[in-house]
Design a protein around this motif. Structure first.
Motif, PDB file in Angstrom:
ATOM      1  N   GLN A 115      34.225  54.277  35.635  1.00  0.00           N
ATOM      2  CA  GLN A 115      33.768  54.013  37.318  1.00  0.00           C
ATOM      3  C   GLN A 115      33.068  52.727  37.497  1.00  0.00           C
ATOM      4  O   GLN A 115      33.004  52.031  38.594  1.00  0.00           O
ATOM      5  CB  GLN A 115      33.144  55.165  37.687  1.00  0.00           C
ATOM      6  CG  GLN A 115      32.666  55.337  39.064  1.00  0.00           C
ATOM      7  CD  GLN A 115      34.093  55.325  39.984  1.00  0.00           C
ATOM      8  OE1 GLN A 115      34.901  56.311  39.670  1.00  0.00           O
ATOM      9  NE2 GLN A 115      34.163  54.396  40.664  1.00  0.00           N
ATOM     10  N   GLN A 116      32.060  52.452  36.554  1.00  0.00           N
ATOM     11  CA  GLN A 116      31.238  51.284  36.597  1.00  0.00           C
ATOM     12  C   GLN A 116      31.905  49.917  36.509  1.00  0.00           C
ATOM     13  O   GLN A 116      31.799  49.004  37.384  1.00  0.00           O
ATOM     14  CB  GLN A 116      30.162  51.108  35.433  1.00  0.00           C
ATOM     15  CG  GLN A 116      28.931  52.192  35.463  1.00  0.00           C
ATOM     16  CD  GLN A 116      28.260  52.248  34.273  1.00  0.00           C
ATOM     17  OE1 GLN A 116      28.408  51.347  33.628  1.00  0.00           O
ATOM     18  NE2 GLN A 116      27.435  53.306  34.045  1.00  0.00           N
ATOM     19  N   THR A 117      32.995  49.769  35.938  1.00  0.00           N
ATOM     20  CA  THR A 117      33.955  48.688  35.710  1.00  0.00           C
ATOM     21  C   THR A 117      34.770  48.669  37.078  1.00  0.00           C
ATOM     22  O   THR A 117      34.703  47.496  37.557  1.00  0.00           O
ATOM     23  CB  THR A 117      34.837  48.839  34.562  1.00  0.00           C
ATOM     24  OG1 THR A 117      34.179  49.058  33.281  1.00  0.00           O
ATOM     25  CG2 THR A 117      35.971  47.604  34.554  1.00  0.00           C
ATOM     26  N   LEU A 118      35.411  49.592  37.521  1.00  0.00           N
ATOM     27  CA  LEU A 118      36.150  49.535  39.003  1.00  0.00           C
ATOM     28  C   LEU A 118      35.252  49.093  39.925  1.00  0.00           C
ATOM     29  O   LEU A 118      35.665  48.375  40.855  1.00  0.00           O
ATOM     30  CB  LEU A 118      36.655  51.003  38.830  1.00  0.00           C
ATOM     31  CG  LEU A 118      37.238  51.127  40.388  1.00  0.00           C
ATOM     32  CD1 LEU A 118      38.573  50.219  40.392  1.00  0.00           C
ATOM     33  CD2 LEU A 118      37.776  52.754  40.464  1.00  0.00           C
ATOM     34  N   ASP A 119      33.962  49.679  40.109  1.00  0.00           N
ATOM     35  CA  ASP A 119      33.242  49.234  40.962  1.00  0.00           C
ATOM     36  C   ASP A 119      32.819  47.856  41.045  1.00  0.00           C
ATOM     37  O   ASP A 119      32.777  47.043  41.944  1.00  0.00           O
ATOM     38  CB  ASP A 119      31.805  49.955  41.048  1.00  0.00           C
ATOM     39  CG  ASP A 119      31.772  51.560  41.281  1.00  0.00           C
ATOM     40  OD1 ASP A 119      32.754  51.922  41.867  1.00  0.00           O
ATOM     41  OD2 ASP A 119      30.779  52.103  40.846  1.00  0.00           O
ATOM     42  N   LYS A 120      32.669  47.248  40.007  1.00  0.00           N
ATOM     43  CA  LYS A 120      32.512  45.689  39.839  1.00  0.00           C
ATOM     44  C   LYS A 120      33.800  44.971  40.059  1.00  0.00           C
ATOM     45  O   LYS A 120      33.738  43.991  41.019  1.00  0.00           O
ATOM     46  CB  LYS A 120      32.212  45.277  38.550  1.00  0.00           C
ATOM     47  CG  LYS A 120      30.731  45.837  38.022  1.00  0.00           C
ATOM     48  CD  LYS A 120      30.471  45.383  36.668  1.00  0.00           C
ATOM     49  CE  LYS A 120      28.953  45.973  36.198  1.00  0.00           C
ATOM     50  NZ  LYS A 120      28.867  45.699  34.750  1.00  0.00           N
ATOM     51  N   ILE A 121      34.908  45.406  39.822  1.00  0.00           N
ATOM     52  CA  ILE A 121      36.237  45.036  40.362  1.00  0.00           C
ATOM     53  C   ILE A 121      36.368  44.993  41.922  1.00  0.00           C
ATOM     54  O   ILE A 121      36.775  43.906  42.340  1.00  0.00           O
ATOM     55  CB  ILE A 121      37.319  45.603  39.558  1.00  0.00           C
ATOM     56  CG1 ILE A 121      37.280  45.396  38.163  1.00  0.00           C
ATOM     57  CG2 ILE A 121      38.772  45.057  40.307  1.00  0.00           C
ATOM     58  CD1 ILE A 121      38.460  46.139  37.205  1.00  0.00           C
ATOM     59  N   LEU A 122      36.117  46.147  42.428  1.00  0.00           N
ATOM     60  CA  LEU A 122      36.227  46.278  43.905  1.00  0.00           C
ATOM     61  C   LEU A 122      35.278  45.566  44.669  1.00  0.00           C
ATOM     62  O   LEU A 122      35.662  45.145  45.596  1.00  0.00           O
ATOM     63  CB  LEU A 122      36.124  47.681  44.169  1.00  0.00           C
ATOM     64  CG  LEU A 122      37.263  48.691  43.674  1.00  0.00           C
ATOM     65  CD1 LEU A 122      36.892  50.164  44.204  1.00  0.00           C
ATOM     66  CD2 LEU A 122      38.812  48.222  43.960  1.00  0.00           C
ATOM     67  N   SER A 123      34.137  45.469  44.066  1.00  0.00           N
ATOM     68  CA  SER A 123      33.130  44.523  44.794  1.00  0.00           C
ATOM     69  C   SER A 123      33.811  42.810  44.884  1.00  0.00           C
ATOM     70  O   SER A 123      33.514  42.352  45.759  1.00  0.00           O
ATOM     71  CB  SER A 123      31.897  44.619  43.987  1.00  0.00           C
ATOM     72  OG  SER A 123      30.944  43.523  44.515  1.00  0.00           O
ATOM     73  N   ALA A 124      34.495  42.538  43.771  1.00  0.00           N
ATOM     74  CA  ALA A 124      35.071  41.228  43.874  1.00  0.00           C
ATOM     75  C   ALA A 124      36.027  41.282  44.780  1.00  0.00           C
ATOM     76  O   ALA A 124      36.354  40.036  45.399  1.00  0.00           O
ATOM     77  CB  ALA A 124      35.372  40.839  42.357  1.00  0.00           C
ATOM     78  N   VAL A 125      36.837  42.261  44.857  1.00  0.00           N
ATOM     79  CA  VAL A 125      38.048  42.382  45.714  1.00  0.00           C
ATOM     80  C   VAL A 125      37.462  42.272  47.340  1.00  0.00           C
ATOM     81  O   VAL A 125      38.238  41.498  47.880  1.00  0.00           O
ATOM     82  CB  VAL A 125      38.822  43.370  45.495  1.00  0.00           C
ATOM     83  CG1 VAL A 125      40.004  43.831  46.827  1.00  0.00           C
ATOM     84  CG2 VAL A 125      39.619  43.341  44.355  1.00  0.00           C
ATOM     85  N   ARG A 126      36.603  42.832  47.554  1.00  0.00           N
ATOM     86  CA  ARG A 126      36.028  43.191  48.877  1.00  0.00           C
ATOM     87  C   ARG A 126      35.193  41.834  49.253  1.00  0.00           C
ATOM     88  O   ARG A 126      34.872  41.480  50.675  1.00  0.00           O
ATOM     89  CB  ARG A 126      35.043  44.184  49.006  1.00  0.00           C
ATOM     90  CG  ARG A 126      35.918  45.709  49.008  1.00  0.00           C
ATOM     91  CD  ARG A 126      34.899  46.741  48.704  1.00  0.00           C
ATOM     92  NE  ARG A 126      35.602  47.923  48.576  1.00  0.00           N
ATOM     93  CZ  ARG A 126      35.102  48.849  47.901  1.00  0.00           C
ATOM     94  NH1 ARG A 126      33.934  48.959  47.364  1.00  0.00           N
ATOM     95  NH2 ARG A 126      35.778  50.030  47.526  1.00  0.00           N
ATOM     96  N   SER A 127      34.896  40.958  48.151  1.00  0.00           N
ATOM     97  CA  SER A 127      34.043  39.879  48.626  1.00  0.00           C
ATOM     98  C   SER A 127      34.951  38.767  49.390  1.00  0.00           C
ATOM     99  O   SER A 127      34.401  37.875  50.022  1.00  0.00           O
ATOM    100  CB  SER A 127      33.487  38.985  47.314  1.00  0.00           C
ATOM    101  OG  SER A 127      34.802  38.555  46.544  1.00  0.00           O
TER     102      SER A 127
END
Length: 760
Positions: free
Chosen positions: A229-241
């Motif tokens: 979940q922590q890894t996914l959150d970091k990836i989605l943060s990059a996606v949404r940027s």
């Protein structure tokens, strides 16, 4: 013809001629040629509205004006009046095959990997797409303009009237087979209507769709653990940027990386965008597709085992935005996604992501540049990343994401290194040492499954004469033949040359010919004899030739129809079998003793990856690695599952020697039928490079020329040299300064390999 040929300045022309020149358009065209700049052609009036960048054209080339297919890469206004500029002869496409983004990407590949733009385009666009495979001219019918008038003149027989009624229901022509089916008749009534002039025959190009993937039952999302979940959150943060970033996901085998990929792509798809997932092996593709198709509505596959028509159909579906996820091998990085949102490269360390023919690109670097262009993230995943990727992450050029634990808190399997130098079974010629033999028996008794890894195919890798002490070699390659007992032949694994198993040495004619070493075929026979009650399956490029055979074999193993799976590196990674309780590495030395800078790195990666195939359930598992070099750092670190320790050790070694990734290397290979001529040519080029480097870049090093590790291959003698410099840009400047002055003999070929992985 250069870009400037046939062009004059406006100032040299009368005013009326200057005005005409301002309306003229020219096309820049590239061909499948090395390091050629675009050629400029005039555009005839009939093609002015049709021709766009990204289309193929036919145009005259060279003094003989032979017509050659090329790619239009730009259409622009003429900068001056045009006289005697050759015109384009034909436009071959109705729509561009590549958009502006892909044209820019392919141009970058040509510059980055020192080859021609046209060579790149010819490689990127699949042959099936260029040929429009899967389309054909289909006999079709429609009512003629005089149909009503002719029908009123006389009553039609029942079958003919039915055909007419069917055609009246359609506004478009109907294919012959479809018309016969709907009218429930044969071709006779249609032929009769044609003779009467009531029906008109047409030949229409009809699209034939590629094979659809089988339906998959949609499954629910898995529950993520905290590290996922922590890894996914970091990836989605990059996606949404909305910005580009490269992320390296370092997750141990069994840590649940695929589920993180899927959940990341789910977010991308929810925005109406597309994702590309690259996998390294064709054997991994069916399993990966299955997992993605259970979670997404539309998944396309692109790989080398597809027919041209299948590839063309998939290409069209992707380009139309009909596909959510594209899964494929290396070349899928060029999938024509109009709404790209993410590229994922699974097992990013695999050497198969590097193309071994022109253009010799690396899919990771192409993906990085494409994602930068389109301002989307790139996600690299591996339990054993390449040292290049790891160094970038530790320097914070890329973002490092870590998943150090397996899902469900399962432990990594213990790895036992077995020194076989004094093993009594090995001493008697067996491939299975005492410890491994005992462990296999125990695993089978406990109803577990076994994976045995050996990266040598055939029965015996060496055919050798005891009398004169020489190996029996291929006449066209500097390679010892491998004995394949099932074919009763000695085979060259480079050019497929084969001879019946030799009874006499071709050098001294002695009968003392012997077969040494163990390949997967011999291992299969030995294992089957040692454990007759167990079902054994071999997976290598000899046994997995038929399309679909990889998936079929793995399904048998998955469902417990096979107890022992053995094979080459195609079984070493990405496979998830919970019932595997033992993995055996038969001969780690066969990988470690290669004449290659990356031999230690690859040995570590393969041992770590194959070790990850076990211990994936509560049953646990263990790994045995047989070697005669137990103190080798790659083997010691792999036995501890210590990637970071290995990476630190290996990077220190590379830094001290100035080897990649602390420098960049380009290899130039020369080949020809005359060894003295190839040698002399390679030396001349090396000397020219040294001369230019003295003034242009004193830090650049020219190594060689020297014979290639395999000096003779497929009948050609081979020499090579290496250019080493601190950056790619400096290698490029040095090479371009020299390349334009080179005049190779017609009988000597040259290939340039930037960032080489294969050193043979």
């Amino acid at each position: 013809m250069s870009d400037q040929q046939g062009l004059f300045e406006f100032a040299d022309l009368p005013e009326w001629e200057q005005a005409a020149a301002e309306d003229l358009q020219v096309a820049e065209v590239v061909f499948n040629l090395p390091l050629e700049k675009p050629y400029t052609y005039s555009i005839p009036d009939e093609f002015r509205e049709l021709l766009k960048a990204g289309m193929r054209v036919k145009a005259p080339l060279g003094r003989g004006n032979r017509t050659v297919v090329g790619y239009c890469v730009n259409v622009r206004q003429a900068e001056s009046a045009i006289r005697k500029l050759k015109p384009i002869h034909e436009v071959l496409d109705s729509e561009p095959l590549l958009n502006d983004v892909m044209l820019k990407l392919t141009h970058w590949i040509g510059e980055r990997y020192l080859c021609g733009w046209g060579q790149v385009l010819d490689s990127v666009i699949p042959a099936g797409v260029r040929r429009k495979s899967g389309t054909r001219l289909v006999q079709s019918f429609e009512l003629s303009s005089k149909a009503d008038q002719l029908i009123e003149a006389g009553k039609l027989p029942k079958k003919q009237q039915t055909v007419v009624d069917v055609l009246r229901e359609f506004t478009e022509p109907v294919a012959a087979t479809r018309l016969c089916e709907l009218a429930e008749c044969g071709p006779g009534p249609i032929t009769a209507l044609r003779k009467k002039g009531i029906v008109t025959a047409l030949r229409i190009r009809s699209e034939v769709s590629g094979e659809m993937l089988e339906d998959a039952v949609q499954t629910e999302d898995l529950i993520l653990n905290s590290q996922q979940q922590q890894t996914l959150d970091k990836i989605l943060s990059a996606v949404r940027s909305g910005e580009h970033s490269t992320m390296l996901l370092h997750g141990v085998t069994g840590s649940g990386k695929t589920e993180v990929y899927i959940r990341s792509i789910r977010e991308i798809v929810s925005y109406g965008r597309q994702a590309i997932v690259l996998v390294p092996e064709i054997s991994l593709t069916p399993q990966t597709i299955r997992r993605f198709r259970c979670r997404f509505k539309s998944v396309a596959v692109l790989h080398s085992h597809m027919t041209d028509s299948e590839r063309h159909w998939q290409w069209q579906q992707i380009a139309q935005g009909q596909i959510e996820v594209v899964v494929g091998a290396r070349s899928a990085v060029f999938a024509p996604t109009p709404n790209l949102g993410l590229i994922v490269i699974d097992e990013e360390h695999e050497p198969t992501f590097k193309q071994d023919s022109t253009p010799r690109y690396h899919a990771r670097e192409v993906a990085r540049y494409r994602c930068m262009q389109e301002r989307v993230p790139l996600l690299l995943g591996s339990a054993t990343p390449t040292l290049e990727s790891w160094l970038r992450a530790t320097r914070r050029q890329d973002t490092l994401l870590s998943m150090p634990d397996r899902v469900a808190e399962l432990p990594l399997p213990p790895v036992v290194v077995v020194d076989t130098r004094n093993d009594p079974r090995i001493g008697k010629g067996s491939s299975l040492g005492r410890a491994l033999f005992t462990s296999i028996g125990r695993a089978l008794n406990e109803k577990g499954q076994v994976i045995l890894f050996l990266n040598l195919r055939g029965y015996s890798p060496t055919v050798w004469c005891r009398s004169c002490g020489t190996g029996v070699k291929c006449p066209d390659c500097d390679i010892t033949l491998t004995w394949h007992r099932d074919r009763a032949e000695a085979v060259c694994h480079s050019c497929d040359y084969s001879i019946p198993a030799p009874e006499k040495c071709p050098t001294c004619e002695s009968a003392a010919v012997r077969y040494f070493g163990t390949g997967t075929q011999k291992l299969e026979a030995e294992v089957a004899a040692a454990f007759p009650a167990a079902r054994v399956l071999r997976m290598d490029s000899d046994s997995m030739r038929k399309p679909g055979s990889h998936d079929e074999a793995l399904e048998k193993f998955r469902h417990g129809e096979v107890e022992i799976l053995l094979g080459t590196q195609m079984i070493a990674k990405g496979l998830d079998f919970p019932n595997v309780t033992l993995v055996g590495v038969i001969d780690a030395d066969s990988m470690l003793n290669q004449p290659d800078m990356r031999a230690s790195e690859r040995t570590f990666q393969l041992i770590a990856q194959v070790a990850g195939r076990t211990g994936r359930s509560s049953r646990g598992g263990r790994v045995l690695v047989q070697t005669t070099n137990a103190d080798a750092p790659s083997i010691k670190y792999a036995s501890k599952h210590d990637f970071m320790g290995f990476a630190y050790h290996e990077l220190q070694q590379r830094k001290e020697t100035g080897a990649p990734p602390f420098s960049t290397v380009t290899r130039v290979i020369f080949r020809g039928m005359s060894e003295p001529q190839v040698c002399e040519t390679a030396r001349e080029v090396a000397n020219k490079l040294r001369t230019v480097a003295k003034d242009l870049d004193p830090e650049a090093r020219i190594l060689g020329a020297a014979p290639a590790p395999i000096t003779r291959l497929r009948g050609y003698y081979r020499f090579h040299l290496q250019i080493a410099a601190p950056s790619h840009e400096r290698v490029k400047l040095l090479w371009q300064r020299v390349e334009g002055k080179l005049k190779l003999p017609d009988s000597v070929e040259m290939a340039v390999d930037v960032d080489p992985i294969n050193s043979r």
